[in-house]
Write an enzyme that holds these catalytic residues in place. Structure first.
Site, PDB file in Angstrom:
ATOM      1  N   ASP A  21       0.816  -1.133  -0.161  1.00  0.00           N
ATOM      2  CA  ASP A  21       0.047  -0.107  -0.026  1.00  0.00           C
ATOM      3  C   ASP A  21       0.899   1.215   0.075  1.00  0.00           C
ATOM      4  O   ASP A  21       2.194   1.050   0.426  1.00  0.00           O
ATOM      5  CB  ASP A  21      -0.925  -0.004   1.321  1.00  0.00           C
ATOM      6  CG  ASP A  21      -1.738   1.078   1.602  1.00  0.00           C
ATOM      7  OD1 ASP A  21      -2.253   1.928   0.594  1.00  0.00           O
ATOM      8  OD2 ASP A  21      -1.439   1.673   2.563  1.00  0.00           O
ATOM      9  N   ASP A  23      -0.324   5.154   0.884  1.00  0.00           N
ATOM     10  CA  ASP A  23      -0.516   6.104   1.917  1.00  0.00           C
ATOM     11  C   ASP A  23      -0.506   5.295   3.443  1.00  0.00           C
ATOM     12  O   ASP A  23      -1.241   4.356   3.699  1.00  0.00           O
ATOM     13  CB  ASP A  23      -2.053   6.459   1.861  1.00  0.00           C
ATOM     14  CG  ASP A  23      -2.187   7.652   0.827  1.00  0.00           C
ATOM     15  OD1 ASP A  23      -1.214   8.694   0.658  1.00  0.00           O
ATOM     16  OD2 ASP A  23      -3.172   7.329  -0.194  1.00  0.00           O
ATOM     17  N   GLU A  30      -0.627  11.039   5.224  1.00  0.00           N
ATOM     18  CA  GLU A  30      -2.136  11.546   5.732  1.00  0.00           C
ATOM     19  C   GLU A  30      -2.208  12.937   6.444  1.00  0.00           C
ATOM     20  O   GLU A  30      -2.638  13.936   6.020  1.00  0.00           O
ATOM     21  CB  GLU A  30      -3.113  10.398   6.225  1.00  0.00           C
ATOM     22  CG  GLU A  30      -3.124   9.224   5.469  1.00  0.00           C
ATOM     23  CD  GLU A  30      -4.066   9.539   4.254  1.00  0.00           C
ATOM     24  OE1 GLU A  30      -4.681  10.531   4.075  1.00  0.00           O
ATOM     25  OE2 GLU A  30      -4.333   8.381   3.516  1.00  0.00           O
ATOM     26  N   GLY A  64     -10.494   7.019  -0.668  1.00  0.00           N
ATOM     27  CA  GLY A  64     -10.953   7.969  -1.760  1.00  0.00           C
ATOM     28  C   GLY A  64     -11.064   9.190  -1.596  1.00  0.00           C
ATOM     29  O   GLY A  64     -11.932   9.378  -0.745  1.00  0.00           O
ATOM     30  N   GLY A  65     -10.176  10.309  -2.013  1.00  0.00           N
ATOM     31  CA  GLY A  65     -10.376  11.624  -1.575  1.00  0.00           C
ATOM     32  C   GLY A  65     -11.534  12.338  -1.951  1.00  0.00           C
ATOM     33  O   GLY A  65     -12.348  12.841  -1.277  1.00  0.00           O
ATOM     34  N   HIS A  91     -11.821  17.982  -5.356  1.00  0.00           N
ATOM     35  CA  HIS A  91     -10.685  17.211  -5.417  1.00  0.00           C
ATOM     36  C   HIS A  91      -9.653  17.421  -6.352  1.00  0.00           C
ATOM     37  O   HIS A  91      -8.391  17.098  -6.251  1.00  0.00           O
ATOM     38  CB  HIS A  91     -11.339  15.619  -5.494  1.00  0.00           C
ATOM     39  CG  HIS A  91     -10.545  14.623  -5.291  1.00  0.00           C
ATOM     40  ND1 HIS A  91     -10.078  13.380  -6.213  1.00  0.00           N
ATOM     41  CD2 HIS A  91      -9.611  14.142  -4.251  1.00  0.00           C
ATOM     42  CE1 HIS A  91      -9.080  12.789  -5.715  1.00  0.00           C
ATOM     43  NE2 HIS A  91      -8.747  13.139  -4.539  1.00  0.00           N
ATOM     44  N   ARG A  92      -9.858  17.900  -7.344  1.00  0.00           N
ATOM     45  CA  ARG A  92      -8.933  18.159  -8.452  1.00  0.00           C
ATOM     46  C   ARG A  92      -7.971  19.185  -7.973  1.00  0.00           C
ATOM     47  O   ARG A  92      -6.741  19.226  -8.130  1.00  0.00           O
ATOM     48  CB  ARG A  92      -9.653  18.864  -9.917  1.00  0.00           C
ATOM     49  CG  ARG A  92     -10.157  17.808 -10.776  1.00  0.00           C
ATOM     50  CD  ARG A  92     -10.552  18.377 -12.089  1.00  0.00           C
ATOM     51  NE  ARG A  92     -11.331  19.015 -12.073  1.00  0.00           N
ATOM     52  CZ  ARG A  92     -12.860  19.043 -12.280  1.00  0.00           C
ATOM     53  NH1 ARG A  92     -12.882  17.456 -12.550  1.00  0.00           N
ATOM     54  NH2 ARG A  92     -13.787  19.548 -12.197  1.00  0.00           N
ATOM     55  N   THR A 131      -2.805   1.090  -4.481  1.00  0.00           N
ATOM     56  CA  THR A 131      -3.237   2.127  -3.549  1.00  0.00           C
ATOM     57  C   THR A 131      -4.542   2.565  -4.302  1.00  0.00           C
ATOM     58  O   THR A 131      -4.969   2.512  -5.428  1.00  0.00           O
ATOM     59  CB  THR A 131      -2.273   3.241  -3.686  1.00  0.00           C
ATOM     60  OG1 THR A 131      -2.836   4.466  -3.158  1.00  0.00           O
ATOM     61  CG2 THR A 131      -1.897   3.728  -4.786  1.00  0.00           C
ATOM     62  N   THR A 132      -5.478   3.201  -3.349  1.00  0.00           N
ATOM     63  CA  THR A 132      -6.565   3.748  -3.645  1.00  0.00           C
ATOM     64  C   THR A 132      -6.566   5.448  -3.899  1.00  0.00           C
ATOM     65  O   THR A 132      -7.416   6.119  -4.392  1.00  0.00           O
ATOM     66  CB  THR A 132      -7.584   3.752  -2.780  1.00  0.00           C
ATOM     67  OG1 THR A 132      -7.437   4.007  -1.378  1.00  0.00           O
ATOM     68  CG2 THR A 132      -8.252   2.420  -2.788  1.00  0.00           C
ATOM     69  N   ASP A 189      -1.166  -0.727   6.226  1.00  0.00           N
ATOM     70  CA  ASP A 189      -1.215   0.095   7.337  1.00  0.00           C
ATOM     71  C   ASP A 189      -2.730   0.047   8.121  1.00  0.00           C
ATOM     72  O   ASP A 189      -2.609   0.605   9.176  1.00  0.00           O
ATOM     73  CB  ASP A 189      -0.675   1.438   7.208  1.00  0.00           C
ATOM     74  CG  ASP A 189      -1.861   2.434   6.439  1.00  0.00           C
ATOM     75  OD1 ASP A 189      -2.334   1.863   5.480  1.00  0.00           O
ATOM     76  OD2 ASP A 189      -1.988   3.426   7.159  1.00  0.00           O
TER      77      ASP A 189
HETATM   78  C1  XBP Z   1      -5.767   5.951   0.705  1.00  0.00           C
HETATM   79  C2  XBP Z   1      -6.847   6.746   0.402  1.00  0.00           C
HETATM   80  C3  XBP Z   1      -6.600   8.164  -0.326  1.00  0.00           C
HETATM   81  C4  XBP Z   1      -5.903   9.023   0.203  1.00  0.00           C
HETATM   82  C5  XBP Z   1      -6.102  10.443  -0.663  1.00  0.00           C
HETATM   83  O1  XBP Z   1      -6.022   4.810   1.328  1.00  0.00           O
HETATM   84  O2  XBP Z   1      -7.944   6.474   0.691  1.00  0.00           O
HETATM   85  O3  XBP Z   1      -7.954   8.417  -0.686  1.00  0.00           O
HETATM   86  O4  XBP Z   1      -6.079   9.188   1.571  1.00  0.00           O
HETATM   87  O5  XBP Z   1      -5.718  10.210  -1.931  1.00  0.00           O
HETATM   88  P1  XBP Z   1      -5.011   3.323   1.102  1.00  0.00           P
HETATM   89  P2  XBP Z   1      -6.751  10.830  -3.249  1.00  0.00           P
HETATM   90  O6  XBP Z   1      -3.944   3.857   1.779  1.00  0.00           O
HETATM   91  O7  XBP Z   1      -5.965   2.183   1.531  1.00  0.00           O
HETATM   92  O8  XBP Z   1      -4.864   3.223  -0.273  1.00  0.00           O
HETATM   93  O9  XBP Z   1      -7.357  12.230  -2.562  1.00  0.00           O
HETATM   94  O10 XBP Z   1      -5.957  10.585  -4.137  1.00  0.00           O
HETATM   95  O11 XBP Z   1      -7.709   9.799  -3.018  1.00  0.00           O
HETATM   96 MG    MG Z   2      -3.041   2.997   3.666  1.00  0.00          MG
END
Ligand code: XBP
Ligand code: MG
Length: 247
Positions: A21, A23, A30, A64-65, A91-92, A131-132, A189
């Protein structure tokens, strides 16, 4: 030499691939990264919306942001006909701001991450990420954290229709690697990330952080607070997790 062949020769089973992963796992992105960019995007629209450290932690269960923004707007009673499009626009902006942050090179890997990745590669284990997060920032960040050419397969939030805890990102990474779940290990994580990896059939090591320490982590092969304490996580540890999970 592949990880499996190396394992056969040493008697220790090693994974063929490890899917990380991004983030919270490769880097602490974060609290002082994404959160700050979200708040700057809200300020750019003069919104009365600010996510403090604690509240942002609660919102992290929403992956997802764009979806997180949407939930934050609804929570504050901000209603408009074009709410979806508005969240997309915010978000953009947030993405552009975070890309800038990444390009400045200020985000560091979690201590011990690079050593683990180097050890895996020395043993012929292939490296992937799932990653998301959005490709625009995640791709340059992964290259900055681990070096160009280290990651063989990368799946981003833009590549999937379902975000974690859905297993689609992990399944896609395995498919692109051409490796079955029983021969790979995930490193996560968080609770939603763990659930995604487990649902894809992966033995999963969870290295928690301040935001995720209290998450439900049932089913993890191993839970740690650090990569480098009480001993450095290495290829052999991940191999042991695979062996235990396959029993
Ligand atoms: C990461 C997320 C993301 C980020 C922000 O989760 O959920 O949304 O927080 O990034 P993980 P974006 O670590 O489980 O993949 O704003 O690009 O979504
Ligand atoms: Mg994560």
């Amino acid at each position: 030499m592949t990880g499996a062949m190396t394992g056969a020769m040493t008697g220790a089973m090693l994974p063929e691939a490890v899917v990380f992963d991004v983030d919270g796992t490769l880097a602490e992105t974060e609290r002082d990264g994404h959160r700050v960019a979200f708040n700057r995007a809200f300020a750019a629209y003069q919104l009365e919306l600010y996510w403090d450290i604690e509240h942002y932690g609660q919102l992290l269960t929403i992956t997802g942001g764009r979806r997180r923004i949407l939930a934050g707007l609804r929570e504050r009673g901000i209603m408009r006909d074009d709410l979806d499009e508005f969240a997309r626009a915010l978000h953009r902006i947030k993405t552009d701001l975070f890309v800038e942050e990444v390009r400045r090179g200020r985000i560091c890997p979690r201590p011990g991450v690079r050593d683990l990745v180097e050890d895996l590669r020395r043993h012929g284990v292939r490296i992937a990420v799932a990653t998301t997060g959005t490709r625009a920032w995640a791709e340059p960040l992964v290259e900055h954290l681990l070096g160009a050419g280290t990651v063989e397969v990368a799946v981003f939030g833009d590549d999937v229709t379902e975000l974690k805890p859905h297993p689609q990102a992990y399944r896609m990474a395995l498919e692109r690697l051409g490796v079955c779940a029983a021969r790979a290990v995930a490193v996560e994580d968080s609770g939603p990330g763990l659930r995604a990896a487990l649902a894809a059939g992966l033995a999963t090591v969870v290295v928690t952080n301040d935001y995720t320490r209290h998450h439900a982590l049932d089913g993890a092969a191993l839970v740690r607070e650090e990569f480098d304490h009480p001993w450095p996580l290495a290829a052999s540890t991940l191999g042991q997790m695979l062996t235990v999970a396959s029993r």
